[in-house]
Design a protein around this motif. Structure first.
Motif, PDB file in Angstrom:
ATOM      1  N   PHE A  50       8.540   1.584   5.979  1.00 37.16           N
ATOM      2  CA  PHE A  50       8.405   3.050   5.956  1.00 37.16           C
ATOM      3  C   PHE A  50       8.083   3.659   7.316  1.00 37.16           C
ATOM      4  O   PHE A  50       8.253   4.842   7.522  1.00 37.16           O
ATOM      5  CB  PHE A  50       7.321   3.470   4.952  1.00 37.16           C
ATOM      6  CG  PHE A  50       7.705   3.239   3.523  1.00 37.16           C
ATOM      7  CD1 PHE A  50       8.401   4.198   2.806  1.00 37.16           C
ATOM      8  CD2 PHE A  50       7.375   2.053   2.886  1.00 37.16           C
ATOM      9  CE1 PHE A  50       8.760   3.985   1.482  1.00 37.16           C
ATOM     10  CE2 PHE A  50       7.723   1.827   1.559  1.00 37.16           C
ATOM     11  CZ  PHE A  50       8.417   2.791   0.859  1.00 37.16           C
ATOM     12  N   GLY A  51       7.531   2.841   8.237  1.00 34.78           N
ATOM     13  CA  GLY A  51       7.131   3.339   9.550  1.00 34.78           C
ATOM     14  C   GLY A  51       5.680   3.797   9.574  1.00 34.78           C
ATOM     15  O   GLY A  51       5.093   3.972  10.624  1.00 34.78           O
ATOM     16  N   TYR A  52       5.104   4.001   8.407  1.00 30.59           N
ATOM     17  CA  TYR A  52       3.714   4.401   8.256  1.00 30.59           C
ATOM     18  C   TYR A  52       3.328   4.180   6.799  1.00 30.59           C
ATOM     19  O   TYR A  52       4.179   3.772   5.984  1.00 30.59           O
ATOM     20  CB  TYR A  52       3.491   5.846   8.694  1.00 30.59           C
ATOM     21  CG  TYR A  52       4.151   6.920   7.851  1.00 30.59           C
ATOM     22  CD1 TYR A  52       3.378   7.822   7.141  1.00 30.59           C
ATOM     23  CD2 TYR A  52       5.536   7.054   7.785  1.00 30.59           C
ATOM     24  CE1 TYR A  52       3.961   8.822   6.371  1.00 30.59           C
ATOM     25  CE2 TYR A  52       6.125   8.044   7.026  1.00 30.59           C
ATOM     26  CZ  TYR A  52       5.338   8.927   6.318  1.00 30.59           C
ATOM     27  OH  TYR A  52       5.907   9.909   5.563  1.00 30.59           O
ATOM     28  N   LEU A  53       2.065   4.426   6.460  1.00 30.70           N
ATOM     29  CA  LEU A  53       1.593   4.164   5.095  1.00 30.70           C
ATOM     30  C   LEU A  53       1.050   5.440   4.450  1.00 30.70           C
ATOM     31  O   LEU A  53      -0.164   5.649   4.371  1.00 30.70           O
ATOM     32  CB  LEU A  53       0.504   3.075   5.119  1.00 30.70           C
ATOM     33  CG  LEU A  53       0.980   1.707   5.612  1.00 30.70           C
ATOM     34  CD1 LEU A  53      -0.202   0.770   5.816  1.00 30.70           C
ATOM     35  CD2 LEU A  53       1.994   1.113   4.653  1.00 30.70           C
ATOM     36  N   PRO A  54       1.944   6.306   3.985  1.00 28.33           N
ATOM     37  CA  PRO A  54       1.485   7.525   3.322  1.00 28.33           C
ATOM     38  C   PRO A  54       0.808   7.187   1.987  1.00 28.33           C
ATOM     39  O   PRO A  54       0.915   6.072   1.472  1.00 28.33           O
ATOM     40  CB  PRO A  54       2.773   8.314   3.105  1.00 28.33           C
ATOM     41  CG  PRO A  54       3.849   7.289   3.060  1.00 28.33           C
ATOM     42  CD  PRO A  54       3.399   6.198   3.999  1.00 28.33           C
ATOM     43  N   ARG A  55       0.130   8.149   1.434  1.00 28.78           N
ATOM     44  CA  ARG A  55      -0.638   7.981   0.190  1.00 28.78           C
ATOM     45  C   ARG A  55       0.212   7.371  -0.928  1.00 28.78           C
ATOM     46  O   ARG A  55      -0.231   6.469  -1.636  1.00 28.78           O
ATOM     47  CB  ARG A  55      -1.198   9.335  -0.231  1.00 28.78           C
ATOM     48  CG  ARG A  55      -2.067   9.300  -1.456  1.00 28.78           C
ATOM     49  CD  ARG A  55      -2.677  10.694  -1.720  1.00 28.78           C
ATOM     50  NE  ARG A  55      -3.482  10.683  -2.907  1.00 28.78           N
ATOM     51  CZ  ARG A  55      -3.010  10.905  -4.133  1.00 28.78           C
ATOM     52  NH1 ARG A  55      -1.731  11.161  -4.306  1.00 28.78           N
ATOM     53  NH2 ARG A  55      -3.808  10.878  -5.171  1.00 28.78           N
ATOM     54  N   ASP A  56       1.449   7.855  -1.116  1.00 30.66           N
ATOM     55  CA  ASP A  56       2.300   7.348  -2.196  1.00 30.66           C
ATOM     56  C   ASP A  56       2.588   5.858  -2.047  1.00 30.66           C
ATOM     57  O   ASP A  56       2.667   5.137  -3.037  1.00 30.66           O
ATOM     58  CB  ASP A  56       3.624   8.123  -2.261  1.00 30.66           C
ATOM     59  CG  ASP A  56       3.452   9.532  -2.803  1.00 30.66           C
ATOM     60  OD1 ASP A  56       2.370   9.837  -3.351  1.00 30.66           O
ATOM     61  OD2 ASP A  56       4.395  10.332  -2.664  1.00 30.66           O
ATOM     62  N   VAL A  57       2.759   5.405  -0.823  1.00 32.69           N
ATOM     63  CA  VAL A  57       3.022   3.979  -0.585  1.00 32.69           C
ATOM     64  C   VAL A  57       1.755   3.168  -0.871  1.00 32.69           C
ATOM     65  O   VAL A  57       1.816   2.104  -1.503  1.00 32.69           O
ATOM     66  CB  VAL A  57       3.538   3.736   0.850  1.00 32.69           C
ATOM     67  CG1 VAL A  57       3.628   2.253   1.168  1.00 32.69           C
ATOM     68  CG2 VAL A  57       4.898   4.403   1.047  1.00 32.69           C
ATOM     69  N   GLN A  58       0.623   3.680  -0.434  1.00 35.14           N
ATOM     70  CA  GLN A  58      -0.640   2.984  -0.705  1.00 35.14           C
ATOM     71  C   GLN A  58      -0.888   2.863  -2.209  1.00 35.14           C
ATOM     72  O   GLN A  58      -1.289   1.797  -2.699  1.00 35.14           O
ATOM     73  CB  GLN A  58      -1.808   3.723  -0.046  1.00 35.14           C
ATOM     74  CG  GLN A  58      -1.774   3.672   1.473  1.00 35.14           C
ATOM     75  CD  GLN A  58      -2.926   4.442   2.070  1.00 35.14           C
ATOM     76  OE1 GLN A  58      -4.071   4.234   1.687  1.00 35.14           O
ATOM     77  NE2 GLN A  58      -2.630   5.323   3.018  1.00 35.14           N
TER      78      GLN A  58
END
Length: 175
Positions: A50-58
């Motif tokens: 994803f390139g980062y870990l936004p809330r939905d991914v966490q």
């Protein structure tokens, strides 16, 4: 420990986070021999995807592993490698350790903020750079040190910053 949830990638996808990326992460998680003790490995893979870990991914990772979202967030916020915000294509890290600071790293980072038009931990408008101040890069003999992605620039002087930044901008023009 609760039983991992059977959550599909399609249920989690949204307009900003495509289903294909969740499917790639799901395939990775499902391919692990065991998920016990694999949270950091999974988060590394998720950030690669994803390139980062936004809330939905966490939250997706938490549900897949059957652990509280707060546990995932705790790990993400503890390790400086993980980021909850998108990053630029290139990350500029300025060492602010004692040796670098004494040799002018504070002036280097201030000049970079001016040149890039951003503060620390922000992304440039063109999405090319993220600027970070870091505790120590471990190259004290080369102080002050600037690192762009994996490349280390030692004994950096303010007047060299334009040339260094333009090297990366010019690479983008050629591609």
């Amino acid at each position: 420990m609760t039983k991992p949830a059977e959550i599909s990638a399609a249920e989690t996808a949204n307009e900003n986070l495509p289903k294909e990326k969740f499917e790639e992460l799901e395939k990775f998680i499902n391919g692990l021999e065991t998920t016990k003790g694999a949270l950091i490995e999974i988060l590394h893979k998720a950030q690669d995807i994803f390139g980062y870990l936004p809330r939905d991914v966490q939250l997706y990772v938490a549900r897949k592993l059957g652990i509280p979202g707060a546990e995932v967030f705790g790990v993400v916020s503890f390790y400086s490698y993980f980021t909850t915000k998108p990053r630029g294509k290139h990350t500029i890290s300025v060492c602010m350790g004692t040796a670098c600071f004494v040799r002018g790293a504070d002036k280097i980072i201030e000049r970079l903020k001016e040149k890039l038009g951003i503060e620390s931990n922000e992304i440039t408008e063109d999405g090319l750079f993220t600027l970070k101040d870091v505790r120590c890069i471990g190259a004290c003999g080369l102080a002050p040190v600037v690192m762009i992605d994996d490349k280390v620039y030692g004994r950096v002087k303010e007047e060299e910053l334009d040339e260094i930044i333009n090297t990366y901008r010019n690479q983008e023009v050629k591609h």
